[in-house]
Design an enzyme around this catalytic site. Structure first.
Site, short mmCIF file in Angstrom:
data_model
loop_
_atom_site.label_atom_id
_atom_site.label_comp_id
_atom_site.label_asym_id
_atom_site.label_seq_id
_atom_site.Cartn_x
_atom_site.Cartn_y
_atom_site.Cartn_z
N ALA A 169 0.84 -1.21 0.00
CA ALA A 169 0.00 0.00 0.00
C ALA A 169 0.87 1.26 0.00
CB ALA A 169 -0.92 -0.01 1.22
N GLY B 5 6.42 -2.67 16.15
CA GLY B 5 5.77 -2.56 17.45
C GLY B 5 6.20 -1.30 18.18
N ILE C 271 1.84 -9.21 16.20
CA ILE C 271 0.74 -10.15 16.46
C ILE C 271 0.16 -9.96 17.86
CG2 ILE C 271 1.63 -11.91 14.87
CD1 ILE C 271 2.50 -13.52 17.43
N ASP C 272 0.89 -9.25 18.74
CA ASP C 272 0.50 -9.21 20.16
C ASP C 272 -0.70 -8.30 20.47
OD1 ASP C 272 2.75 -10.79 20.54
OD2 ASP C 272 4.03 -9.07 21.01
N ARG D 135 -7.38 -30.25 20.06
CA ARG D 135 -8.61 -30.72 20.71
C ARG D 135 -9.00 -32.13 20.23
NH1 ARG D 135 -13.54 -28.57 22.71
NH2 ARG D 135 -12.83 -26.45 22.40
N GLY E 121 2.37 -13.48 22.84
CA GLY E 121 1.72 -12.24 23.29
C GLY E 121 2.68 -11.33 24.03
N GLN F 43 2.76 -19.18 15.09
CA GLN F 43 1.77 -18.08 15.24
C GLN F 43 2.17 -16.82 14.48
OE1 GLN F 43 0.54 -18.06 19.78
NE2 GLN F 43 2.54 -18.99 19.53
N ARG F 44 3.43 -16.71 14.11
CA ARG F 44 3.88 -15.48 13.44
C ARG F 44 3.84 -15.57 11.92
NH1 ARG F 44 8.36 -13.01 16.84
NH2 ARG F 44 9.68 -13.07 15.01
P1 ADP Z 1 8.98 -4.04 18.31
O1 ADP Z 1 9.05 -2.88 17.35
O2 ADP Z 1 8.34 -5.24 17.70
O3 ADP Z 1 8.43 -3.62 19.65
P2 ADP Z 1 11.67 -4.01 19.43
O4 ADP Z 1 11.25 -3.54 20.79
O5 ADP Z 1 12.69 -5.08 19.35
O6 ADP Z 1 10.46 -4.55 18.57
O7 ADP Z 1 12.17 -2.72 18.63
C1 ADP Z 1 12.59 -2.82 17.29
C2 ADP Z 1 13.73 -1.88 17.05
O8 ADP Z 1 13.30 -0.53 17.29
C3 ADP Z 1 14.92 -2.04 17.99
O9 ADP Z 1 15.78 -3.08 17.60
C4 ADP Z 1 15.59 -0.70 17.84
O10 ADP Z 1 16.30 -0.61 16.63
C5 ADP Z 1 14.39 0.23 17.76
N1 ADP Z 1 14.11 0.76 19.11
C6 ADP Z 1 13.55 0.12 20.14
N2 ADP Z 1 13.51 0.91 21.25
C7 ADP Z 1 14.06 2.07 20.91
C8 ADP Z 1 14.31 3.29 21.59
N3 ADP Z 1 14.00 3.45 22.89
N4 ADP Z 1 14.91 4.29 20.90
C9 ADP Z 1 15.23 4.14 19.60
N5 ADP Z 1 15.02 3.00 18.91
C10 ADP Z 1 14.45 2.00 19.52
O1 F6P Z 2 6.18 -9.42 19.49
C1 F6P Z 2 5.89 -10.56 18.75
C2 F6P Z 2 6.46 -11.78 19.42
O2 F6P Z 2 6.18 -12.91 18.61
C3 F6P Z 2 6.00 -12.02 20.86
O3 F6P Z 2 4.72 -12.58 20.92
C4 F6P Z 2 7.10 -12.91 21.37
O4 F6P Z 2 7.25 -12.77 22.77
C5 F6P Z 2 8.32 -12.39 20.67
O5 F6P Z 2 7.86 -11.66 19.52
C6 F6P Z 2 9.29 -13.43 20.22
O6 F6P Z 2 10.32 -12.81 19.55
P1 F6P Z 2 11.54 -13.53 18.80
O7 F6P Z 2 11.40 -15.00 18.95
O8 F6P Z 2 11.45 -13.07 17.38
O9 F6P Z 2 12.74 -12.96 19.45
#
Ligand code: ADP
Ligand code: F6P
Length: 320
Positions: free
Chosen positions: A22, A102, A126-127, A154, A170, A252-253
């Site tokens: 998109a 996320g 997915i969470d 089941r 989650g 699940q992903r």
């Molecule tokens: P999600 O986006 O799924 O929550 P992460 O928490 O691993 O996954 O964040 C993804 C990426 O976003 C991190 O590897 C990093 O590059 C960036 N990121 C996360 N937290 C911060 C932060 N506080 N400041 C800047 N970049 C961040």
């Molecule tokens: O945020 C998505 C998710 O699949 C969570 O449900 C799970 O806790 C985590 O990512 C697992 O992350 P990975 O195995 O990619 O490090």
């Protein structure tokens, strides 16, 4: 705004491809140059990007994963990492970026926006653990996958008069567990948001239903609870019902996104580009009360997501 980029970051989610499609199509149709950035913020810092056109995103709407790949990039959490990214954007002429990920990825998008590169973030996980939106891209597909898997579990659970404890993903949230738990008719659903007493809320409920003739049981446990393996042993010891644990894990992903995720991702991707075209950055696109809306990223990150206790109670009232 002449050139925009698109990247996917953090854990992948079904529907990310539909969002990329998109963004690319909306950008190209509105005269923008669109760059696909590989492996999230790592690719941005490393300049790993390529020009995309209408045909670059053909035949991806139905595919899980992300054609741009994804990554976690610790360097982006540092000022040095942000500075490097800004330099790359200036070098290649990137005027704005759509980030799909996320809340961690949102923090990165906020930092980059504050450093002068407008970013619009789309909730892709997915969470469904993002407060500002009722639905995240990937959540619906993951729920349907869980239901499909547990329906299979089941069959064998029933054949053997067993109890199956099923751990679902989650992260620290229980939205997947709650809704999938209702859909599979789980006897008990354990989520991090609600304190529980194993003896009363699991073993006790099983004993009660045993008295009414029930012989097989499904217990859904959110991964944020922990200790799922020991639960099956405790149940077997306490109730005499042979028990097994299944950790659904990364199944699940993956998989083809549902209609809901494809449509949501398409609408959000389109909306994000329209914001960037007006030079609006530092926004999160969200789905609230049947409409696509946007919020300031900082504001969005500070919102608190509620947990629907009414549905939680309902689930337990009718699965007895
Ligand atoms: P999600 O986006 O799924 O929550 P992460 O928490 O691993 O996954 O964040 C993804 C990426 O976003 C991190 O590897 C990093 O590059 C960036 N990121 C996360 N937290 C911060 C932060 N506080 N400041 C800047 N970049 C961040
Ligand atoms: O945020 C998505 C998710 O699949 C969570 O449900 C799970 O806790 C985590 O990512 C697992 O992350 P990975 O195995 O990619 O490090």
């Amino acid at each position: 705004m002449k050139t925009i980029g698109v990247l996917t970051s953090g854990g992948d989610a079904p529907g990310m491809n539909a969002a990329i499609r998109a963004v690319v199509r909306t950008g190209c149709e509105n005269g923008l140059r669109v760059l696909g950035i590989r492996r999230g913020y790592s690719g941005l810092i490393g300049g790993d990007m390529f020009e995309m056109n209408l045909r670059s995103v053909s035949d991806i709407i139905h595919r899980g994963g992300t054609m741009l790949y994804t990554a976690r990039c610790p360097e982006f959490k540092t000022q040095e990492g942000i500075n490097k990214a800004v330099d790359v954007c200036k070098e290649v002429g990137l005027d704005g970026i759509v980030v799909v990920g996320g809340d961690g990825s949102f923090r990165g998008a906020r930092d980059l926006s504050l450093a002068g590169i407008p970013c619009v973030a789309l909730p892709g996980t997915i969470d469904n653990d993002i407060a500002c939106t009722d639905y995240t891209i990937g959540y619906d597909t993951a729920m349907n996958t869980i239901v499909d898997m547990v329906d299979r579990i089941r069959d064998t659970t029933e054949s053997h008069d067993r109890c199956s404890v099923v751990e679902v993903m989650g992260h620290t949230a229980g939205y997947l567990a709650l809704n999938a738990g209702i859909a599979v008719g789980a006897t008990s659903i354990l989520v991090p948001e609600v304190p529980y007493d194993f003896e009363k809320d699991v073993v006790g409920r099983m004993r009660r239903t045993q008295k009414t003739g029930k012989k097989h049981f499904i217990i859904i446990v959110a991964e944020g609870i922990g200790g799922t393996m020991e639960m099956a042993e405790t149940i077997e010891r306490e109730t005499g019902v042979e028990s097994r644990t299944t950790v659904l894990g990364h199944v699940q992903r993956g998989g083809s996104p549902t209609v809901r995720d494809r449509v949501l991702a398409s609408e959000m991707g389109h909306y994000a580009v329209k914001l960037l075209m007006q030079d609006i950055g530092n926004r999160v696109v969200a789905y609230k009360k049947d409409s696509i809306v946007d919020y300031d990223i900082y504001e969005a990150l500070n919102m608190k997501k509620s947990f629907d206790m009414e549905i939680y109670k309902l689930a337990h009232e009718i699965s007895i």
